[in-house]
Design a protein around this motif. Sequence first.
Motif, PDB file in Angstrom:
ATOM      1  N   GLU A   1      10.252  -3.910   2.730  1.00 13.62           N
ATOM      2  CA  GLU A   1      10.572  -5.163   2.045  1.00 13.62           C
ATOM      3  C   GLU A   1       9.463  -5.564   1.082  1.00 13.62           C
ATOM      4  O   GLU A   1       9.712  -6.027  -0.033  1.00 13.62           O
ATOM      5  N   THR A   2       8.214  -5.377   1.520  1.00 10.53           N
ATOM      6  CA  THR A   2       7.063  -5.845   0.740  1.00 10.53           C
ATOM      7  C   THR A   2       6.234  -4.720   0.130  1.00 10.53           C
ATOM      8  O   THR A   2       5.423  -4.967  -0.765  1.00 10.53           O
ATOM      9  N   GLY A   3       6.427  -3.494   0.644  1.00 12.08           N
ATOM     10  CA  GLY A   3       5.585  -2.393   0.209  1.00 12.08           C
ATOM     11  C   GLY A   3       4.211  -2.407   0.860  1.00 12.08           C
ATOM     12  O   GLY A   3       3.363  -1.558   0.561  1.00 12.08           O
ATOM     13  N   ARG A   4       3.994  -3.350   1.772  1.00  6.90           N
ATOM     14  CA  ARG A   4       2.700  -3.476   2.448  1.00  6.90           C
ATOM     15  C   ARG A   4       2.574  -2.438   3.551  1.00  6.90           C
ATOM     16  O   ARG A   4       3.525  -2.167   4.270  1.00  6.90           O
ATOM     17  N   SER A   5       1.378  -1.881   3.671  1.00  5.59           N
ATOM     18  CA  SER A   5       1.121  -0.932   4.749  1.00  5.59           C
ATOM     19  C   SER A   5       0.878  -1.698   6.039  1.00  5.59           C
ATOM     20  O   SER A   5      -0.050  -2.506   6.133  1.00  5.59           O
TER      21      SER A   5
END
Length: 319
Positions: free
Chosen positions: A219-223
């Motif tokens: 959803e956010t591309g956050r790891s």
Amino acid sequence: MADLQHILDDIAHDMAGATERGRIADYIPDLAAVDPRHFGIAVVDADGRTFLAGDATTRFSVQSITKVFSLTMALGTTGDALWQRVGREPSGTAFNSIVQLETEQGIPRNPFINAGAIVIADVLLARHEPRETIAEFVRFIRQLTGDDSIVIDRHVAAGEQATGYRNVALANYMRAFGNIRHPVEKVLGTYFHQCALAMDCRQLAMAGRYLMMGGTDPETGRSVVTSQRARRILALMLTCGHYDASGDFAFRVGLPGKSGVGGGILAIAPGSASIAVWSPGLDAKGNSLLGRRALERLVQHTGWSVFEPMACVMPDNRP
């Protein structure tokens, strides 16, 4: 291949008519009152599409499935030093067994048995008091799902605190070996509240997306975790996620999965899908009876088993 929604609808229809449904976990008071006729399943695929069937939007007590998420948090705070306090091997014993702690000097076999998850709770308490630790855990789940409505069922937590004598024994036994470093009542309070998280199948499948996507929140591309740690969490889910029935689950379903005595199972098809299923009746090993059967059926239709050559290819359900 048939449309995925059609597959889920067929599975939900068949599970609704099943006469053998397993036994409710009656040693936790609030779980004993759950209707055994419930069945829900949800799939979130790598393209972000969601497929639901049955009681997929009815909330239930997630219980030990939360151990996947507390492990993720603990790895983020302590890294591989965590494995000095918790093992990575299947236990071959029941989820609440105490027998191995004597010979293994208070080191639990893996983070998914109760003893291991209690150590994980102790690790998470290193930075905060229990109230803040529990709040941080809920925030993490809400971030994974994008859903701020998720809460802990405090009635379930209170029931577990009132009846969790074996967990009290496990925690005190490990403290005697120096592997629990905070007051036992604080550690167990944190552990019981984490297990009492209430979610539905859709929310649970959403929470597992980072494991489907190699550690990244799609959803956010956050790891959320590194890809290496995501693989290792999945490996532990495959080998330890169903306690002393983990080998049978791998044999029949072939996906990394984590069960809970509330009747839920989170299963991950790497690169393809995050799957949550719920049916409160348990088999003799404490895992959802119809949940496992439903996942077995789903894998037969999709080929999502990690042991299939094309396991990471998502079937196309577009018209």
